[in-house]
Design a protein around this motif. Sequence first.
Motif, mmCIF file in Angstrom:
data_model
loop_
_atom_site.group_PDB
_atom_site.id
_atom_site.type_symbol
_atom_site.label_atom_id
_atom_site.label_comp_id
_atom_site.label_asym_id
_atom_site.label_seq_id
_atom_site.Cartn_x
_atom_site.Cartn_y
_atom_site.Cartn_z
ATOM 1 N N UNK A 213 60.061 30.443 52.850
ATOM 2 C CA UNK A 213 60.890 30.487 51.658
ATOM 3 C C UNK A 213 60.694 31.745 50.890
ATOM 4 N N UNK A 214 61.847 32.210 50.834
ATOM 5 C CA UNK A 214 61.892 33.850 50.387
ATOM 6 C C UNK A 214 62.468 33.814 48.909
ATOM 7 N N UNK A 215 61.827 34.494 47.823
ATOM 8 C CA UNK A 215 62.487 34.633 46.584
ATOM 9 C C UNK A 215 62.583 36.201 46.220
ATOM 10 N N UNK A 216 63.703 36.466 45.599
ATOM 11 C CA UNK A 216 63.854 37.782 45.207
ATOM 12 C C UNK A 216 63.779 37.871 43.644
ATOM 13 N N UNK A 217 63.397 38.859 42.796
ATOM 14 C CA UNK A 217 63.613 39.003 41.606
ATOM 15 C C UNK A 217 62.998 37.827 40.859
ATOM 16 N N UNK A 218 61.601 37.380 41.127
ATOM 17 C CA UNK A 218 61.196 36.138 40.789
ATOM 18 C C UNK A 218 60.094 36.073 39.666
ATOM 19 N N UNK A 219 60.310 35.057 38.480
ATOM 20 C CA UNK A 219 59.364 35.096 37.641
ATOM 21 C C UNK A 219 58.566 33.768 37.974
ATOM 22 N N UNK A 220 57.284 34.012 37.885
ATOM 23 C CA UNK A 220 56.219 32.804 37.991
ATOM 24 C C UNK A 220 55.828 32.372 36.680
ATOM 25 N N UNK A 221 56.245 31.012 36.327
ATOM 26 C CA UNK A 221 56.304 30.436 35.278
ATOM 27 C C UNK A 221 55.402 29.246 35.240
ATOM 28 N N UNK A 222 54.219 29.240 34.409
ATOM 29 C CA UNK A 222 53.028 28.394 34.230
ATOM 30 C C UNK A 222 53.103 27.757 33.023
ATOM 31 N N UNK A 223 53.177 26.178 32.848
ATOM 32 C CA UNK A 223 53.112 25.930 31.785
ATOM 33 C C UNK A 223 54.144 26.306 30.571
ATOM 34 N N UNK A 224 55.323 26.644 31.170
ATOM 35 C CA UNK A 224 56.431 27.077 30.238
ATOM 36 C C UNK A 224 56.274 28.509 29.687
ATOM 37 N N UNK A 225 55.335 29.065 30.420
ATOM 38 C CA UNK A 225 54.904 30.636 29.904
ATOM 39 C C UNK A 225 55.085 31.628 31.172
ATOM 40 N N UNK A 226 55.812 32.712 31.283
ATOM 41 C CA UNK A 226 55.792 33.562 32.304
ATOM 42 C C UNK A 226 54.636 34.526 32.398
#
Length: 771
Positions: A213-226
């Motif tokens: 699974x490949x993601x480009x320009x990805x933001x990692x969001x945890x508990x609604x916080x980036x």
Amino acid sequence: MRALGAIGLLALAGSCFGQDASGAIKTVLGTLKDKELLPKVPQIPATQPQVNDPTVRAGQLPAFNPDPNRQELKIEKGDFTRKGADLTVSNGAHIFYRGYEIFADKVVGNLDNQVFKATGNVKVFGADAFVRGDEVTVNMRNKTFLAKDAYVDVRPSLLGGNVQRDLYFKGGLAYGSKQEIFGEKCDVTSCDRESPHYHLMSATTTIRPGKRAIFRKVSVVLFNRTLFKLPYLSIPLDERTYKYMPEVGQTFDEGYYVKFKFGIPLKDDFNFLDTHVDYYSKKGPALGLDYNYTTRKMRGILSAYSVIGDSKTFTVTNRHRQELGFGVLTLDNNYQENNYLAAPKAKILNTRIGLFIPQGSGTSTRFDLLRNDNDSGLSHSESQSFKVNDNRRWSQTFRTNLDVGYSKSSNQSGSFSTEREQLDVKFRANQDLKRATAQFDYQRAIPIGDTSNFFSGSDRTPVLTLLTDSRRLLGQKNNFPLPFNAEVSLGEFANSLDKNRVSRANLDFNFNRPDHSGGRFHFDVNGRFKQGIYSDDTAQYNLGLGLQATYDLGRDTSMNVRYSYLRPYGYSPLQIDRLGRTNLLTGDLTVRPMRTMMLGVQTGYDILQLQKDPLGGSQVAWQSVGARMEYRPVDYISLRALSTYDTYLGSWSNLRLDLAYKPGATFVGLGAKYDGVRKTWSSMSGFVDGFKWGRLRTSLLFSYNGYLKRFESRHAQFTYDLHCAEAVLTVIDNPVGFRSGTSINFYLRIKAFPFNTGFGTGTSGQPVGIN
């Protein structure tokens, strides 16, 4: 770095879909006007097919286990109109077609090109996916789809089976097939909460089921916080162990070490580059890379690794496969210089080149070139060989197989040197005569140049054989009471015993009659007669007989008695015709004295041992006695014991005990072996898996060597449940054997993705323990 440092997404490697959004969608979808909506999706097969393989088709979703009664179009609800092949269902449509169940405000479709477009409150159900959105288009013929502003639930069966949980896509655009799934401006998560603990917001997403699974320009969001943003993230979906998280440990050869693995983004989604940065306290720093490449016609891997400290080590490995239109080319290379683990102070190069040319109808040709070079300083050896294999079917009844190989080897150690060259020829032809098969064999090894002490004991120059059986002679439907096989041959053989050639006429007749009756008692019988007449005025025949009587006492209990007899009469100069002698009676008994216990015993009696030993030694006719017991008082407890009594030594030689206890999620296993000859417990092992205390799950494993009085392995793994993720601490101690030492690893991983910590395996990949 491909691993998400904060939440530890296990994996990283890959790249991106090399088209812009509009171009990609046009490539995948086409236009409705042309009635070619959702044609075959361009893709690279996960594994390259054989040349001219008709089973490979691009862009297919899996069959959704359709109801056989709902293959044809069925309108459950809505206003239906039809004009030729075009149809419309409006005013709250509910239809079944080809295993899909579709709900929508309106459905427009064409029965010729099998394209259906649903708009307004759309829900599409299938066995491997669920799609909900404002607009969903499905091509039933190509099994491809397009969903706009949709929610997509993709099940593990669609993702290749290695994913452990469903993946959820939300928003943006999703389209693709079983080979590839694409997403644009969408969120992806495996958390099933309405407000997920984490999600990945990416500009583009490419999923290759069973691969990555490949993601480009990805933001990692945890508990609604980036937490942070990455230009590139790739997560493996296969079962390989990539070890992208830092690894710390200690071994005898390398001392204390720390290993890092980084993924480098590349231009497309089919090529991956991993880099290694390691440090060993005894060896110094080390650098390496792994480059995986895949195109429509070729794929391969190139790996290089070097220790650049005091112990300079350099290794290069590559594997390449390429389709050439007329065949398949493979290339494998392995170069090692001063490999302190396998070949210190040596240079080794192994090369193999292969070309496979299929020609259809069971005909193919293969070329192989192999070269091995080993230079240790004090000695130098080289070997190379070239082989050609031609497998050809000339007609429905006649086929041939030809193997020709040339080999050359040399070895030099100081002032001593040797060289050897030879040509190997092997040919076989088969002609089907309906009632029998005629076979011609020719096999010979030919020395080239001055080769001393050369003799091949496998030469056949030539051999003619006629083979048949009872079905071919008497007919397929003839229920002959003694089914048999027969062989008659005449030919010349090389005799490895006296290095001469001997001609032989041979008859080999054997029969086998198994008892398939439905009663409790079964009696099987088989036999053999083999006669050989040789050109040196010798002859030999062999008689063989096998009997087995079985009486079923219950569903899983029985009594068996077997008798095996084989004896040669006369003399044979050929080693291949010396079959030995057997006169053995064996038996076993399995009973259940109670429902929860099974007992078994087995032994044998060697009648040949009744003859006097020509050397005057003592002989015992009774064979070893094996006794076994299995006790299962309840479903979650199992105790097994196995012991062997050595009739020659007159004592119980060994005992093995295994205990399994699984009252719920926790499993406990204990195993032990007792050496009755040395009067000591030779080994013990224990395994505890899934012991839970709150959110913490613990697994422990050990293996103890009673002879050495020390532990061979001690493994511990602690896993803390974080709902859709988990924190894993693994301590692996292998103090004995190859690359002995201890490693400590900590992972934060998402449960949905494949994962392997190395717990329960030794340094060579072998399972730890005896139970």
